[in-house]
Write a protein that holds these residues in place. Structure first.
Motif, PDB file in Angstrom:
ATOM      1  N   UNK A 184      -1.925  -3.132  17.726  1.00 45.15           N
ATOM      2  CA  UNK A 184      -2.018  -3.668  16.336  1.00 45.15           C
ATOM      3  C   UNK A 184      -2.831  -2.569  15.345  1.00 45.15           C
ATOM      4  N   UNK A 185      -4.321  -2.732  15.755  1.00 40.11           N
ATOM      5  CA  UNK A 185      -4.987  -2.265  15.081  1.00 40.11           C
ATOM      6  C   UNK A 185      -4.577  -0.170  14.586  1.00 40.11           C
ATOM      7  N   UNK A 186      -4.893   0.413  15.755  1.00 37.54           N
ATOM      8  CA  UNK A 186      -4.683   1.937  15.458  1.00 37.54           C
ATOM      9  C   UNK A 186      -3.278   1.945  14.617  1.00 37.54           C
ATOM     10  N   UNK A 187      -1.685   0.955  14.886  1.00 34.48           N
ATOM     11  CA  UNK A 187      -1.030   1.244  14.155  1.00 34.48           C
ATOM     12  C   UNK A 187      -1.191   0.883  12.912  1.00 34.48           C
ATOM     13  N   UNK A 188      -1.811  -0.090  12.630  1.00 34.82           N
ATOM     14  CA  UNK A 188      -2.621  -0.048  11.183  1.00 34.82           C
ATOM     15  C   UNK A 188      -3.017   1.070  10.724  1.00 34.82           C
ATOM     16  N   UNK A 189      -4.273   1.640  11.030  1.00 31.13           N
ATOM     17  CA  UNK A 189      -4.499   2.592  11.205  1.00 31.13           C
ATOM     18  C   UNK A 189      -4.054   3.897  10.608  1.00 31.13           C
ATOM     19  N   UNK A 190      -2.423   4.039  11.268  1.00 29.80           N
ATOM     20  CA  UNK A 190      -1.728   4.858  11.269  1.00 29.80           C
ATOM     21  C   UNK A 190      -1.422   5.495   9.917  1.00 29.80           C
TER      22      UNK A 190
ATOM     23  N   UNK B  40      -5.757  -5.642   8.288  1.00 28.82           N
ATOM     24  CA  UNK B  40      -6.677  -4.833   8.072  1.00 28.82           C
ATOM     25  C   UNK B  40      -7.180  -4.113   6.603  1.00 28.82           C
ATOM     26  N   UNK B  41      -8.406  -4.521   6.553  1.00 25.84           N
ATOM     27  CA  UNK B  41      -8.829  -3.680   5.418  1.00 25.84           C
ATOM     28  C   UNK B  41      -9.172  -2.401   5.479  1.00 25.84           C
ATOM     29  N   UNK B  42      -8.303  -1.602   4.887  1.00 23.58           N
ATOM     30  CA  UNK B  42      -8.080  -0.032   5.075  1.00 23.58           C
ATOM     31  C   UNK B  42      -7.955   0.870   3.827  1.00 23.58           C
ATOM     32  N   UNK B  43      -9.541   1.828   3.287  1.00 21.09           N
ATOM     33  CA  UNK B  43     -10.050   2.783   2.190  1.00 21.09           C
ATOM     34  C   UNK B  43      -9.676   1.144   1.203  1.00 21.09           C
ATOM     35  N   UNK B  44      -9.607  -0.086   1.297  1.00 20.50           N
ATOM     36  CA  UNK B  44      -9.709  -0.050  -0.107  1.00 20.50           C
ATOM     37  C   UNK B  44      -8.327  -0.888  -0.288  1.00 20.50           C
ATOM     38  N   UNK B  45      -7.430  -1.379   0.455  1.00 22.13           N
ATOM     39  CA  UNK B  45      -5.893  -1.827   0.647  1.00 22.13           C
ATOM     40  C   UNK B  45      -6.327  -2.514   2.106  1.00 22.13           C
TER      41      UNK B  45
END
Length: 353
Positions: free
Chosen positions: A189-195, A221-226
């Protein structure tokens, strides 16, 4: 590419039973019961079927059995005869090393399957990079439904980096996570969210030991401020091959709970424990899942949807005490059993035939 209506149903989330194999006592295909099972799943309100998967028995591919193409063909035939008024997702299990997998993918496309559920269990020692190339090759033939199979029944543990690369494959539309492990589930799930494709992949639970909790849980997940959030939208499950009409009700209850700001979350979590208890009886973790296929068969046999629990592998049978465990959970959770629905379905079947 997926048809738009199939893609919408896939992403909205639905019930996809893993279709069993109905056999006669001489271990030949019981085509009448096989077709009847497909009709039962459609009548139950399932949104699709997965055939040629573990629950269908991998031995259908053995040269002396040679049932892979046959079961794919008759399943599609029944779906077409059903004249359904809504979309229905057809998933074909794709196994083996690349040559075999490409052949199976072509057979699936020949019969109009929407997605291939790609098992990577055949890759025992190859590198993760080689497996990514394998999946990429299959995806050029048929849209891919990824599959993280638990190690206890022949799967392999993959790294977070593997799933990062997997999620970037353009023709991957969904991933079934059946790791039966929280850490490995989180990796995917984390990998998909970061994809870069996080909005283009639907997540389906295959964790039969934790179905409702999977469906209720938001992954953020917080990714690039989002904040990026993913959820399991449905299930492609061996457990949903039985009591399927109730599984459809269950998924709708989960969606209502989530949409209603989790006002019924406590009852849903209690229901998760009941479903897991039922799954323990069917899937037989007490004996390392030895009786998982025959457990499914036994429930269907009791309901009249199968004649027996025979399998192509003579070593497979109910484990010691499993029959009694199945009886226990049926008696303990009558609200999760669809016996009345099946009885009415079979009565209708008799009248039609």
């Amino acid at each position: 590419m997926l048809h738009q209506e199939i893609r919408k149903l896939l992403f909205d989330g639905t019930v996809i039973p893993a279709h069993p194999l109905a056999l006669k006592q001489d271990l030949t295909l019981d085509e009448h019961k096989q077709r009847g099972l497909t009709r039962y799943y459609m009548a139950s309100g399932a949104g699709g079927i997965a055939i040629g998967v573990h629950t269908t028995q991998f031995e259908i591919r053995d040269p002396e059995v040679n049932l892979y193409e046959k079961v794919l063909e008759i399943t599609v035939d029944e779906i077409e005869k059903g004249n359904l008024n809504s979309p229905f997702i057809k998933v074909a299990g794709i196994c083996g090393l690349t040559k075999q997998a490409l052949n199976e993918a072509e057979i699936a496309v020949k019969y109009g399957y929407d997605l291939g559920l790609v098992s990577m269990a055949a890759f025992k020692t190859q590198s993760e990079a080689e497996i990514i190339e394998h999946v990429r090759a299959v995806s050029e033939v048929i849209p891919v439904f990824g599959f993280y199979l638990q190690a206890a029944i022949g799967g392999r543990i993959f790294s977070y980096g593997f799933w990062q690369q997997f999620a970037e494959i353009p023709n991957v539309y969904a991933i079934k996570i059946a790791a039966f492990n929280r850490y490995q589930t989180l990796d995917v799930v984390r990998a998909v969210c970061h994809s870069s494709r996080n909005s283009e992949i639907a997540l389906y639970t295959g964790n039969d030991d934790n179905i409702i909790a999977d469906l209720l849980t938001p992954y953020r997940f917080e990714i690039s401020g989002k904040t990026v959030e993913k959820r399991f939208v449905g299930g492609l499950l061996g457990h949903w091959a039985v009591w399927t009409e109730k599984a459809v009700e269950l998924l709708e209850s989960v969606k209502s709970c989530v949409n209603g700001n989790y006002t019924d979350a406590e009852n849903m979590l209690a229901l998760n424990i009941a479903v897991t208890d039922m799954n323990a009886a069917i899937f037989d973790p007490a004996h390392h899942f030895h009786g998982c296929i025959t457990g499914v068969h036994e429930v269907l046999r009791r309901q009249g949807l199968m004649k027996g629990i025979w399998t192509l592998n003579p070593e497979e049978n109910l484990s010691l005490g499993q029959y009694e465990e199945i009886t226990r959970v049926i008696e303990a959770y009558p609200h999760l059993i669809d016996d009345d629905f099946v009885h009415a379905f079979l009565e209708k079947e008799i009248k039609i035939s």
